[in-house]
Design an enzyme around this catalytic site. Structure first.
Site, PDB file in Angstrom:
ATOM      1  N   LYS A 243       0.753  -1.112  -0.033  1.00 61.20           N
ATOM      2  CA  LYS A 243       0.013  -0.078   0.022  1.00 61.20           C
ATOM      3  C   LYS A 243       0.693   1.318  -0.046  1.00 61.20           C
ATOM      4  O   LYS A 243       0.609   2.451  -0.501  1.00 61.20           O
ATOM      5  CB  LYS A 243      -0.796   0.021   1.215  1.00 61.20           C
ATOM      6  CG  LYS A 243      -1.639  -1.204   1.415  1.00 61.20           C
ATOM      7  CD  LYS A 243      -2.595  -1.106   2.748  1.00 61.20           C
ATOM      8  CE  LYS A 243      -3.410  -2.191   3.168  1.00 61.20           C
ATOM      9  NZ  LYS A 243      -2.823  -3.222   4.068  1.00 61.20           N
TER      10      LYS A 243
ATOM     11  N   ASP B 123       4.038   3.458   6.836  1.00 59.91           N
ATOM     12  CA  ASP B 123       3.044   3.313   8.008  1.00 59.91           C
ATOM     13  C   ASP B 123       4.112   2.870   9.291  1.00 59.91           C
ATOM     14  O   ASP B 123       5.229   2.304   8.954  1.00 59.91           O
ATOM     15  CB  ASP B 123       2.201   2.315   7.732  1.00 59.91           C
ATOM     16  CG  ASP B 123       2.863   0.813   7.783  1.00 59.91           C
ATOM     17  OD1 ASP B 123       3.715   0.615   6.461  1.00 59.91           O
ATOM     18  OD2 ASP B 123       2.624  -0.152   8.282  1.00 59.91           O
TER      19      ASP B 123
ATOM     20  N   VAL C 242      10.924   5.521   9.259  1.00 56.74           N
ATOM     21  CA  VAL C 242      10.209   6.709   8.942  1.00 56.74           C
ATOM     22  C   VAL C 242       8.669   6.639   8.615  1.00 56.74           C
ATOM     23  O   VAL C 242       8.068   5.303   8.450  1.00 56.74           O
ATOM     24  CB  VAL C 242      10.427   7.550   7.593  1.00 56.74           C
ATOM     25  CG1 VAL C 242      12.013   8.226   7.780  1.00 56.74           C
ATOM     26  CG2 VAL C 242      10.602   6.619   6.424  1.00 56.74           C
TER      27      VAL C 242
ATOM     28  N   LYS D 284      17.405   3.861   1.317  1.00 54.95           N
ATOM     29  CA  LYS D 284      18.238   3.755   2.524  1.00 54.95           C
ATOM     30  C   LYS D 284      19.432   2.696   2.224  1.00 54.95           C
ATOM     31  O   LYS D 284      19.218   1.667   2.468  1.00 54.95           O
ATOM     32  CB  LYS D 284      17.325   3.016   3.783  1.00 54.95           C
ATOM     33  CG  LYS D 284      16.560   3.783   4.420  1.00 54.95           C
ATOM     34  CD  LYS D 284      15.971   3.053   5.750  1.00 54.95           C
ATOM     35  CE  LYS D 284      14.773   3.386   6.296  1.00 54.95           C
ATOM     36  NZ  LYS D 284      14.205   2.409   7.259  1.00 54.95           N
TER      37      LYS D 284
ATOM     38  N   ASP E 168      15.058  -0.495   1.135  1.00 53.53           N
ATOM     39  CA  ASP E 168      15.474  -0.813   2.551  1.00 53.53           C
ATOM     40  C   ASP E 168      16.303  -1.893   2.040  1.00 53.53           C
ATOM     41  O   ASP E 168      17.634  -1.674   1.698  1.00 53.53           O
ATOM     42  CB  ASP E 168      14.275  -1.253   3.510  1.00 53.53           C
ATOM     43  CG  ASP E 168      14.872  -1.121   4.901  1.00 53.53           C
ATOM     44  OD1 ASP E 168      15.567  -0.089   5.188  1.00 53.53           O
ATOM     45  OD2 ASP E 168      14.687  -2.070   5.570  1.00 53.53           O
TER      46      ASP E 168
ATOM     47  N   GLU F  39       8.037   2.521  -6.301  1.00 51.00           N
ATOM     48  CA  GLU F  39       8.115   2.192  -4.798  1.00 51.00           C
ATOM     49  C   GLU F  39       8.125   3.212  -3.837  1.00 51.00           C
ATOM     50  O   GLU F  39       8.819   4.374  -4.095  1.00 51.00           O
ATOM     51  CB  GLU F  39       9.209   0.990  -4.542  1.00 51.00           C
ATOM     52  CG  GLU F  39       9.604   0.476  -3.367  1.00 51.00           C
ATOM     53  CD  GLU F  39       8.457  -0.401  -2.632  1.00 51.00           C
ATOM     54  OE1 GLU F  39       7.485   0.136  -2.521  1.00 51.00           O
ATOM     55  OE2 GLU F  39       8.400  -1.376  -2.034  1.00 51.00           O
TER      56      GLU F  39
HETATM   57  P1  IMP Z   1      13.025  -4.117   1.652  1.00 49.72           P
HETATM   58  O1  IMP Z   1      12.255  -5.310   1.203  1.00 49.72           O
HETATM   59  O2  IMP Z   1      13.838  -4.310   3.046  1.00 49.72           O
HETATM   60  O3  IMP Z   1      13.646  -3.250   0.600  1.00 49.72           O
HETATM   61  O4  IMP Z   1      11.665  -3.238   2.263  1.00 49.72           O
HETATM   62  C1  IMP Z   1      11.014  -2.435   1.467  1.00 49.72           C
HETATM   63  C2  IMP Z   1       9.745  -2.077   2.140  1.00 49.72           C
HETATM   64  O5  IMP Z   1       9.771  -2.109   3.638  1.00 49.72           O
HETATM   65  C3  IMP Z   1       9.071  -1.004   1.710  1.00 49.72           C
HETATM   66  O6  IMP Z   1       8.272  -1.065   0.682  1.00 49.72           O
HETATM   67  C4  IMP Z   1       8.179  -0.482   2.953  1.00 49.72           C
HETATM   68  O7  IMP Z   1       6.788  -1.063   2.717  1.00 49.72           O
HETATM   69  C5  IMP Z   1       8.975  -1.014   4.100  1.00 49.72           C
HETATM   70  N1  IMP Z   1       9.799  -0.091   4.725  1.00 49.72           N
HETATM   71  C6  IMP Z   1      11.060  -0.086   4.925  1.00 49.72           C
HETATM   72  N2  IMP Z   1      11.667   0.833   5.417  1.00 49.72           N
HETATM   73  C7  IMP Z   1      10.723   1.656   6.219  1.00 49.72           C
HETATM   74  C8  IMP Z   1      10.344   2.635   6.949  1.00 49.72           C
HETATM   75  O8  IMP Z   1      11.514   3.421   7.272  1.00 49.72           O
HETATM   76  N3  IMP Z   1       9.262   2.949   7.173  1.00 49.72           N
HETATM   77  C9  IMP Z   1       8.152   2.395   6.898  1.00 49.72           C
HETATM   78  N4  IMP Z   1       8.150   1.386   6.109  1.00 49.72           N
HETATM   79  C10 IMP Z   1       9.417   0.852   5.525  1.00 49.72           C
HETATM   80 MG    MG Z   2       6.289  -0.847   0.511  1.00 50.81          MG
END
Ligand code: IMP
Ligand code: MG
Length: 180
Positions: free
Chosen positions: A43, A159, A153, A131, A103, A99
């Protein structure tokens, strides 16, 4: 009410607007005369995507995909599931995935492979925030709104336990909230 959860405002509404202008200009230049489909990842990216597409001056269509990888906490479980697939065929389309934040890179690495299997003509990635210090899997990002440090954040789509997505700015969640 959100004040007890926010340590600092990281990105103001005004800065969000100038990030949107910069991204939309670059995307418009890239996709003039192409068959653009903008794919939002539900979302989190919905708020960013809706604001962004209004500033892109190209013919485009939109679609959404929903994945789950976070288990209501602040760290990734590492497993990614498709909760809702695209509604339309993207073969031969120029697909831009939008996106909210990259992260670890786990979600996007999975999704780029998943979408590539549908044989789009091209597949690029736009993220509002990045990040880089948290990356576990390298993902190629074509359009980046802003790089941030390793803070959790909330607001503007982001969220904490499904709340705060409606804040019109991006704030840093107080660590004591999730360290409780
Ligand atoms: P990744 O798979 O670790 O890159 O995570 C990506 C997803 O994690 C993003 O699409 C966000 O939904 C969530 N996410 C990562 N960091 C944050 C944050 O600081 N705040 C809120 N959601 C986050
Ligand atoms: Mg996401």
């Amino acid at each position: 009410m959100s004040k007890e959860y926010i340590q600092d405002v990281l990105i103001s509404t005004e800065e969000i607007n100038s990030i949107l202008d910069k991204l939309a200009l670059n995307i418009t230049n890239e996709y003039k005369d192409k068959n653009l489909v903008v794919v939002g990842i539900l979302k989190g990216s919905a708020i960013f995507m809706c604001d962004l597409i209004k500033k892109i001056d190209c013919n485009l269509r939109i679609d959404f995909i929903e994945v789950s990888s976070y288990d209501n906490g602040v760290t990734s479980t590492g497993r990614v599931n498709v909760v809702k697939d695209l509604s339309d065929d993207i073969s031969d389309c120029d697909v831009l995935v939008v996106e909210d934040i990259i992260d670890s890179g786990v979600t996007l690495n999975f999704l780029l492979n998943f979408l590539n299997a549908k044989q789009p003509k091209s597949l690029k990635l736009c993220t509002f925030l990045d990040k880089p210090s948290r990356r576990k899997i390298d993902v190629p990002i074509d359009f980046i709104g802003k790089e941030i440090e390793d803070n959790y954040v909330i607001g503007y789509g982001f969220d904490y336990q499904q709340y705060f997505r409606n804040l019109p700015y991006v704030g840093i969640l107080k660590p004591e909230v999730y360290e409780k």
